[in-house]
Structure formats: structure tokens, C-alpha cells
Design a protein around this motif. Structure first.
Motif, mmCIF file in Angstrom:
data_model
loop_
_atom_site.group_PDB
_atom_site.id
_atom_site.type_symbol
_atom_site.label_atom_id
_atom_site.label_comp_id
_atom_site.label_asym_id
_atom_site.label_seq_id
_atom_site.Cartn_x
_atom_site.Cartn_y
_atom_site.Cartn_z
ATOM 1 N N TYR A 50 -37.393 -104.112 -6.914
ATOM 2 C CA TYR A 50 -37.665 -103.000 -7.819
ATOM 3 C C TYR A 50 -38.919 -103.263 -8.636
ATOM 4 C CZ TYR A 50 -32.774 -101.581 -7.092
ATOM 5 O OH TYR A 50 -31.577 -101.196 -6.553
ATOM 6 N N ASN A 51 -39.447 -102.196 -9.243
ATOM 7 C CA ASN A 51 -40.591 -102.379 -10.130
ATOM 8 C C ASN A 51 -40.107 -102.831 -11.514
ATOM 9 O OD1 ASN A 51 -39.829 -100.087 -11.681
ATOM 10 N ND2 ASN A 51 -41.068 -98.717 -10.439
ATOM 11 N N LYS A 53 -40.173 -101.525 -14.489
ATOM 12 C CA LYS A 53 -39.398 -100.585 -15.300
ATOM 13 C C LYS A 53 -37.930 -100.571 -14.881
ATOM 14 C CE LYS A 53 -39.210 -95.727 -16.710
ATOM 15 N NZ LYS A 53 -39.785 -94.382 -16.534
ATOM 16 N N ASN A 54 -37.675 -100.536 -13.569
ATOM 17 C CA ASN A 54 -36.294 -100.517 -13.071
ATOM 18 C C ASN A 54 -35.561 -101.826 -13.377
ATOM 19 O OD1 ASN A 54 -36.572 -97.930 -12.094
ATOM 20 N ND2 ASN A 54 -37.035 -98.561 -10.015
ATOM 21 N N THR A 57 -34.617 -101.847 -17.036
ATOM 22 C CA THR A 57 -33.511 -100.918 -17.297
ATOM 23 C C THR A 57 -32.176 -101.512 -16.849
ATOM 24 O OG1 THR A 57 -34.975 -99.012 -17.077
ATOM 25 C CG2 THR A 57 -32.609 -98.607 -16.817
ATOM 26 N N ILE A 58 -32.150 -102.101 -15.674
ATOM 27 C CA ILE A 58 -30.922 -102.701 -15.141
ATOM 28 C C ILE A 58 -30.439 -103.845 -16.032
ATOM 29 C CG2 ILE A 58 -29.975 -104.097 -13.246
ATOM 30 C CD1 ILE A 58 -31.893 -102.452 -11.376
ATOM 31 N N ASN A 83 -43.890 -106.978 -12.796
ATOM 32 C CA ASN A 83 -43.874 -106.548 -11.406
ATOM 33 C C ASN A 83 -44.080 -107.750 -10.494
ATOM 34 O OD1 ASN A 83 -43.481 -103.708 -11.591
ATOM 35 N ND2 ASN A 83 -45.601 -103.479 -12.267
#
Length: 199
Positions: A50-51, A53-54, A57-58, A83
Motif C-alpha cells: 500500500y501507499n 496514506k493507506n 490509516t490502517i 512510501n
């Protein structure tokens, strides 16, 4: 993903943690490593899955109320998310890092780390199949160490198709076909006893 020994956290280098994916069993131990709390140490979290941001969030959702008593990113100022490509560029003069997509529900990636002509490949949470064999052999070519998902025996694998894991026997067969120095079996089934693993 794994966690380094405490001694590695005491030197001057930043620490990079690579997540293969974000299922519960692969992230729950993050904050129970006391080494994360050494003052002045930067700990960078990343994943090729994932990037930035993801990932943020996780992990923030998992390590905050109501699941966890503190918000880790507000509490630990040394902790950050980057990233994958950014981390690879930061490390390029010290270590080469690449990834491969694995066969696991929701997705997962394996990693290859090469430093001073020594290579370690980590292939956890992968349901091995013949279609990926050539690609995996190429990825593991000349590796000094390959860490393999050995959750099931071959008999158990027949009853657990689609669970996203490989077998001990598949590791043995892969070792015979690939040009690797050493294979380490990992991610054993949670119910496997020490005696069964020894056997």
C-alpha cells in the motif's frame, strides 16, 4: 515483517520495518517491542502493498481507541510512515530492496534484501502454486537464505485451499529446484506443537 533485536536499536542508524501485509497476526506485536521507545531513534514503517496514506490509516486505526489505549502516531514522535519507493531510494547506498506479489487473501508481498553480495528473501503468507514457481525461482536466485511459509503439511493443505499459506513439503521441493543456499521454515500453524515442529 519482523522486529530487530534491541541492540540494533541502540546504534545511530534509523530502523526500517517492512510489512508484508496488514493482517492481525502481522501487526499486533509492533508496539510490544520496547526498542521502539529508545530516545532519538527514527523508526520508519513501510510496505510495497500500500501507499503511505493507506498504511498510516490502517495502523493508526488499529493502534488507537477503541482497540488500543493510545494513538501511536501522536505518542511516538519517532515513528513515521513512508512510501516503499521512498525507502528504497533512502537505502540504495546501503542495501538493495525489492518485492514480489504473493498469493494471499487481500494481498501480500515478499521481500528481497541484498547487502554486500548477501541476499535474504522473505516469502511469508503465500499459497504456493505452479503458476508462480518460475517467478519465485527467479526472485530467489542466488539467495543465501529464503524464509518460507510452512503453515501446513501437504495433507493439511488439501483441506485448507484458499487460506493463503504453503506447506513444508512445498518448501522442500522448491529448495531442490531453486538456486538457494538455505531454506528456513516459518509461520508454522498456531496449533503445531514443538514436538511436531521438531519432527
Amino acid at each position: 515483517s519482523g522486529f530487530c533485536s534491541a541492540d540494533l536499536f541502540r546504534d545511530s542508524k534509523d530502523v526500517f520495518i517492512f510489512f508484508s501485509h496488514f493482517h492481525h497476526d502481522h501487526i499486533q506485536g509492533l508496539l510490544f517491542n520496547s526498542s521502539l521507545f529508545y530516545q532519538g531513534k527514527k523508526v520508519i514503517l513501510t510496505s510495497a502493498l500500500y501507499n503511505k496514506k493507506n498504511i498510516f490509516t490502517i495502523l493508526r486505526g488499529y493502534f488507537s481507541e477503541p482497540y488500543f489505549p493510545v494513538d501511536i502516531f501522536n505518542t511516538l514522535k519517532s515513528l513515521s510512515v513512508e512510501n516503499f519507493n521512498t525507502v528504497v531510494k533512502k537505502l540504495k547506498n546501503e542495501i538493495s530492496v525489492s518485492y514480489i506479489k504473493l498469493n494471499h487473501p487481500g494481498g501480500a508481498v515478499g521481500y528481497k534484501f541484498t547487502e554486500n553480495k548477501k541476499t535474504i528473501v522473505i516469502l511469508l503468507d503465500n499459497e504456493f502454486n505452479k503458476e508462480q514457481e518460475t517467478r519465485l525461482i527467479d526472485f530467489c536466485n542466488n539467495a543465501n537464505l529464503v524464509v518460507w511459509d510452512a503453515t501446513f503439511t501437504e495433507n493439511e493443505l488439501q483441506k485448507n485451499e484458499g487460506f493463503g499459506h504453503s506447506s513444508i513439503e512445498q518448501a522442500e521441493n522448491f529448495t531442490l529446484r531453486a538456486n538457494i543456499e538455505k531454506m528456513v521454515l516459518c509461520h508454522h500453524a498456531p496449533g503445531r506443537t514443538d514436538a511436531e515442529i521438531d519432527s
